[in-house]
Scaffold this active site. Structure first.
Site, PDB file in Angstrom:
ATOM      1  N   THR A   1     -32.662  31.770  12.472  1.00  0.00           N
ATOM      2  CA  THR A   1     -32.590  32.918  11.570  1.00  0.00           C
ATOM      3  C   THR A   1     -33.987  33.469  11.497  1.00  0.00           C
ATOM      4  OG1 THR A   1     -30.895  31.872  10.194  1.00  0.00           O
ATOM      5  CG2 THR A   1     -32.276  33.483   9.085  1.00  0.00           C
TER       6      THR A   1
ATOM      7  N   ARG B   1     -17.060  32.258   8.841  1.00  0.00           N
ATOM      8  CA  ARG B   1     -18.027  31.428   8.106  1.00  0.00           C
ATOM      9  C   ARG B   1     -19.240  32.282   7.710  1.00  0.00           C
ATOM     10  NH1 ARG B   1     -23.722  29.944   8.958  1.00  0.00           N
ATOM     11  NH2 ARG B   1     -24.083  27.943   7.959  1.00  0.00           N
TER      12      ARG B   1
HETATM   13  N1  ASP Z   1     -29.365  29.511   7.578  1.00  0.00           N
HETATM   14  C1  ASP Z   1     -28.568  30.055   8.615  1.00  0.00           C
HETATM   15  C2  ASP Z   1     -27.133  29.793   8.326  1.00  0.00           C
HETATM   16  O1  ASP Z   1     -26.796  28.743   7.823  1.00  0.00           O
HETATM   17  C3  ASP Z   1     -28.850  29.541   9.964  1.00  0.00           C
HETATM   18  C4  ASP Z   1     -30.267  29.218  10.257  1.00  0.00           C
HETATM   19  O2  ASP Z   1     -31.160  29.519   9.539  1.00  0.00           O
HETATM   20  O3  ASP Z   1     -30.504  28.616  11.302  1.00  0.00           O
HETATM   21  O4  ASP Z   1     -26.328  30.617   8.689  1.00  0.00           O
END
Ligand code: ASP
Length: 357
Positions: free
Chosen positions: A206, A234
């Site tokens: 992210t 999701r």
């Molecule tokens: N936090 C993000 C999620 O759970 C994914 C990530 O940060 O890698 O969708």
């Protein structure tokens, strides 16, 4: 029957008059700047991002120096990563859900107005962070999801495009073919497939980017393609205000990357900001929040390894109104990006546990 209190009622009341004149000003993104929230310590602009955010912090700082609004600055910064086909965790080229469809989540928050907008499970639109800003500025809502979010983006002129690059499709296909020997998909005969897939299984990624300008006004954005191969629909923490992003313009800003489910269950970014309000440094605020998350994770044995430690990673990034910053992760080794006005660099964050070899 009692009628709901509408926006028009709000503008008609005394509070509304104050707010209406505030909306007519030139500063905030909603048109004005709250006097209370604007009272600030003057300082220098600082931009903080997750470890993949060096191009974003550079761009955002550049824009802040030219006097851009801090929210526009951080969004322009993360757009570079959203547009990058080689970053398989954000925007175009992000890893898809289990059906091979890319679904994006993003949120923005703007301190001076205490306003936020978000989109979740948005398909076919490369820059969900821009759509999130429009949810904030051009609707009376805070979060739009799925089909409705797509229709809203198209109403604002965003073009639909296939976000699945050949690279992310091939990774998904390998995952699909090796998932089970009880279906009709057959993987190519190669010993390497499992090894190649390893970095993407339970893979999170992210970009979070938060900034403070010279006036002490804060803004932030978090944008992601979420958990690789997730169930369709999701939604992770990134578009959840208080989890993947939170700002209080009197205190500071916080954002997160990593296992969204653990973060949502603990309102992580909200907690980081609250710890800063109590006087903790940004780094200690991140660490205290992570300790709380690890403690509650212990209630779920499936998420705990033989040593009683979490089987996943989670990272927080924090910046206070004075421009002090910090980051912490559950596991060692994570870096984060900081542009402090002088240098743009990756810094090693604090952590709770040394990563096992
Ligand atoms: N936090 C993000 C999620 O759970 C994914 C990530 O940060 O890698 O969708």
């Amino acid at each position: 029957m009692k009628r709901a209190f509408t926006r028009r009622d709000f503008l008609r009341t005394g509070v509304g008059v104050g707010a209406a004149s505030m909306l007519a000003g030139s500063e905030g993104l909603l048109g004005g700047q709250s006097k209370k929230a604007a009272a600030s310590s003057a300082g220098k602009p600082v931009v903080v991002a997750s470890g993949n955010g060096i191009p974003a912090t550079a761009k955002a700082m550049d824009l802040l120096r030219q006097g851009a609004n801090p929210l526009d600055a951080v969004i322009a910064g993360v757009n570079i990563v959203e547009d990058d086909p080689d970053d398989t965790s954000v925007g175009y080229g992000g890893l898809p859900n289990e059906d091979g469809v890319v679904e994006l989540d993003a949120s923005v928050m703007y301190g001076p107005d205490h306003a936020a907008g978000a989109v979740a499970a948005l398909r076919n639109i490369k820059n969900p962070s821009q759509v999130a800003k429009l949810v904030m500025t051009r609707t009376d809502h805070a979060l739009l999801v799925g089909e409705g979010a797509l229709r809203f983006a198209k109403a604002h002129g965003f073009a639909e495009e296939n976000l699945l690059t050949d690279k992310s499709r091939e990774i998904w296909l390998k995952w699909k073919e090796t998932l089970s020997d009880r279906d009709n998909w057959i993987a190519p005969q190669s010993d390497k497939v499992a090894e190649e897939l390893k970095p993407y299984i339970a893979s999170y990624g992210t970009i979070n980017c938060i900034a403070v300008n010279a006036k002490g006004d804060l803004a932030g954005v978090t944008t992601t393609s979420g958990l690789a191969f997730k169930l369709a629909g999701r939604v992770g923490d990134s578009p959840i205000i208080g989890a993947g992003l939170y700002i209080d313009n009197e205190v500071g800003a916080a954002g997160s990357t990593g296992r969204g489910e653990a973060n949502i269950l603990n309102c992580g970014s909200f907690s980081v900001v609250e710890f800063m309000r109590q006087g903790l440094s940004p780094e200690n605020a991140c660490l205290e929040t992570l300790k709380r998350i690890v403690k509650t994770t212990a209630y779920q044995p499936r998420l705990i390894d033989a040593d009683g430690l979490p089987t996943f990673g989670l990272n927080f990034y924090a910046l206070n109104k004075k421009g002090e910053y910090g980051s912490a992760s559950i596991w060692s080794g994570a870096k984060y990006a900081v542009h402090d006005g002088t240098k743009n660099r990756l810094i090693e964050g604090a952590y709770l546990y040394e990563r096992k070899k």
